[in-house]
Write an enzyme that holds these catalytic residues in place. Structure first.
Site, PDB file in Angstrom:
ATOM      1  N   TYR A 178      -7.754 105.688-108.960  1.00 56.52           N
ATOM      2  CA  TYR A 178      -7.421 104.349-108.638  1.00 56.52           C
ATOM      3  C   TYR A 178      -8.694 104.064-107.690  1.00 56.52           C
ATOM      4  O   TYR A 178      -9.044 104.694-106.989  1.00 56.52           O
ATOM      5  CB  TYR A 178      -6.394 104.091-107.798  1.00 56.52           C
ATOM      6  CG  TYR A 178      -5.765 102.722-108.009  1.00 56.52           C
ATOM      7  CD1 TYR A 178      -4.784 102.563-108.974  1.00 56.52           C
ATOM      8  CD2 TYR A 178      -6.009 101.845-107.070  1.00 56.52           C
ATOM      9  CE1 TYR A 178      -4.435 101.055-108.965  1.00 56.52           C
ATOM     10  CE2 TYR A 178      -5.521 100.769-107.113  1.00 56.52           C
ATOM     11  CZ  TYR A 178      -4.798 100.194-107.957  1.00 56.52           C
ATOM     12  OH  TYR A 178      -4.107  98.739-108.043  1.00 56.52           O
ATOM     13  N   HIS A 234      -3.878  93.046-102.789  1.00 58.30           N
ATOM     14  CA  HIS A 234      -4.653  92.371-103.736  1.00 58.30           C
ATOM     15  C   HIS A 234      -4.078  92.686-105.113  1.00 58.30           C
ATOM     16  O   HIS A 234      -4.137  91.953-106.156  1.00 58.30           O
ATOM     17  CB  HIS A 234      -5.887  92.911-103.598  1.00 58.30           C
ATOM     18  CG  HIS A 234      -6.868  92.541-104.617  1.00 58.30           C
ATOM     19  ND1 HIS A 234      -7.051  93.057-106.006  1.00 58.30           N
ATOM     20  CD2 HIS A 234      -7.860  91.557-104.503  1.00 58.30           C
ATOM     21  CE1 HIS A 234      -8.153  92.397-106.648  1.00 58.30           C
ATOM     22  NE2 HIS A 234      -8.595  91.565-105.859  1.00 58.30           N
ATOM     23  N   ASP A 235      -3.765  94.044-105.425  1.00 61.23           N
ATOM     24  CA  ASP A 235      -3.224  94.829-106.661  1.00 61.23           C
ATOM     25  C   ASP A 235      -1.692  94.752-106.627  1.00 61.23           C
ATOM     26  O   ASP A 235      -1.129  95.413-107.775  1.00 61.23           O
ATOM     27  CB  ASP A 235      -3.802  95.968-106.761  1.00 61.23           C
ATOM     28  CG  ASP A 235      -5.262  95.872-106.998  1.00 61.23           C
ATOM     29  OD1 ASP A 235      -5.830  94.790-107.146  1.00 61.23           O
ATOM     30  OD2 ASP A 235      -5.985  97.014-107.337  1.00 61.23           O
ATOM     31  N   THR A 236      -0.953  94.197-105.614  1.00 59.92           N
ATOM     32  CA  THR A 236       0.518  94.471-105.524  1.00 59.92           C
ATOM     33  C   THR A 236       0.924  93.200-105.326  1.00 59.92           C
ATOM     34  O   THR A 236       0.846  91.856-105.632  1.00 59.92           O
ATOM     35  CB  THR A 236       0.737  95.716-104.523  1.00 59.92           C
ATOM     36  OG1 THR A 236       0.215  95.246-103.377  1.00 59.92           O
ATOM     37  CG2 THR A 236       0.259  97.092-105.075  1.00 59.92           C
TER      38      THR A 236
END
Length: 467
Positions: A178, A234-236
């Site tokens: 990731y 940002h990704d959650t």
């Protein structure tokens, strides 16, 4: 209707699809904020060295913590933010200055976004000053802590062009890899006046360093803290951010090594998720340096990311960068600091029609209100020639002159410089492998990175890479 001041004829209003919250469950990356962790990749590099404390008029320590891409109402719905609002002041008319992420990070430390209207690779020339110049001129210590940055002063990965981000083992799932760290959320490293000065670049540290500095009571006076791409939302989601805040920030509010009696903590967002509304972001001033009688209150004064600069400048009697921090429309100082320093704000507050639109444009400069800092040896003619007025080059479809990698890299605390690569730019992706004394190095395909510089970095770190 709000007034918009535009430079150029193009105003981008559509929201990109880069932000996409994914279903992940929060897991603490370390046992506690005071603990180092293999999940942070980079080793602890010894405690930071700071000069003697310089007292400010309203506070002695300033800490910014940035969360990502969230509309005001979404943040306001979070139980964690609601709880924190009772322990400080809510700034309910605080605005990001543009879109997308990277230009806001640049603005917060450099007073402008220098023509950038995207998240591409940029390096701002050595001639351009930042908040670091102002702080060092008064001998005020500073540092930046970047979660999951693999090594201090990290600028690129290796000769296979992984790029300027960092991909590692996925510590949430323990399956696959990731990208937790991205350069675009590390504003200071974008400036050559920081990245090209070893003693400065190495003050941009990872979270293992943070744990070490915290235990040693060596947190600097000015700090910029960026969580990783899942913990910053940002990704959650905002709920994931709330879990991270409960794990990381809540206990630190009770730690005197972090939150002294003279500490102000600015918890804010880079920008809204929705581009078609004005760029109002949920922002809290926390910490024991905020007057206790203001806890649980709301301040409707019009603030922007430039206010974080002007507030610090007013507190320590610094000069100014002469950019957004000197813009009389945009540079209101936090009210409790303005009261302590004698600063007079512009009176814009609440839902005033004088609040400009903050989307893809830059607000026109107003008269400057304090002396402008000029570092020794700075070529002021070059400063004027580089970008004579605030402008969004991306919105105008023009190339930014600062999009070529200058070839700066660090390994084991040593700077490696090589001529820039002619490869141009492209988006970065790929897997990470290999390790060096100061942390793991990734491999893959990256954006505008210098082959020679990253090759030297890989060799110095003892990484064997096979094409």
């Amino acid at each position: 209707m709000r007034t918009a001041f535009l430079f150029g004829s193009t105003l981008a209003l559509s929201v990109p699809s880069a932000f996409a919250a994914i279903a992940q469950s929060f897991a603490p990356p370390a046992a506690s904020p005071e603990s180092s962790s293999a999940n942070y990749t980079g080793q602890t590099n010894g405690t930071i060295s700071n000069p003697a404390l310089v007292a400010g008029k309203a506070f002695d320590r300033f800490i910014q913590i940035w969360i990502e891409n969230t509309d005001y109402d979404t943040a306001a719905s979070s139980a964690a933010f609601q709880t924190l609002s009772k322990q400080g002041v809510l700034f309910n008319q605080f605005y990001a200055v543009t879109h997308p992420s990277e230009p806001n990070y640049l603005a917060a430390v450099g007073g402008d976004f220098f023509g950038a209207g995207d998240d591409n690779f940029y390096h701002i020339p050595q001639n351009v000053s930042t908040i670091v110049d102002l702080l060092e001129a008064k001998n005020i210590s500073w540092g930046s802590y970047q979660e999951n940055m693999p090594s201090d002063g990290f600028t690129c990965a290796d000769l296979l062009l992984k790029g300027f981000n960092f991909t590692q083992k996925n510590y949430l799932t323990n399956q696959g890899e990731y990208t937790y760290y991205v350069r675009k959320h590390n504003g200071l490293i974008v400036f050559d006046s920081v990245a090209n000065v070893t003693s400065r670049a190495l003050r941009i540290r990872n979270f293992n360093d943070f744990a070490n500095d915290l235990k040693a009571n060596d947190i600097p006076q000015w700090n910029f803290i960026t969580p990783n791409l899942v913990n910053d939302g940002h990704d959650t989601t905002i709920d994931f951010v709330g879990d991270w805040l409960n794990y990381w920030l809540f206990p630190l509010l009770n730690d005197p090594n972090f939150n002294t009696n003279r500490t102000v903590i600015l918890l804010t967002f880079d920008e809204t998720e929705t581009y078609t509304i004005n760029n109002r972001i949920y922002t809290l001033a926390l910490g024991n340096g905020v007057p206790r009688d203001l806890w649980g209150t709301t301040d409707p004064t019009f603030y922007t990311h430039y206010s974080a600069l002007s507030t610090v400048e007013a507190n320590w009697g610094l000069g100014a960068l002469g950019r957004g921090d000197s813009n009389a429309t945009l540079n209101n100082v936090f009210a409790f600091v303005a009261n302590a320093t004698g600063w007079k704000n512009n009176g814009i507050s609440g839902d005033s029609p004088d609040i400009p639109l903050h989307r893809a444009e830059h607000v026109r400069l107003q008269p400057r209100r304090r002396p402008i800092f000029v570092a020794p040896g700075v070529d002021t003619n070059l400063t004027a020639a580089a970008l004579p007025a605030p402008v969004n080059l991306t919105a105008q479809g023009k190339p930014n002159p600062w999009g070529v990698d200058p070839g700066i890299a660090y390994v084991n605390g040593t700077q490696v410089i090589s001529p820039p690569s002619p490869t141009g730019s492209g988006s970065g992706s790929g897997s990470g492998s290999g390790s060096g004394k100061n942390g793991a190095l990734g491999v893959g395909v990256g954006q505008g990175v210098s082959v020679a510089a990253c090759f030297a970095l890989g060799i110095a770190a003892g990484v064997l890479v096979v094409f």
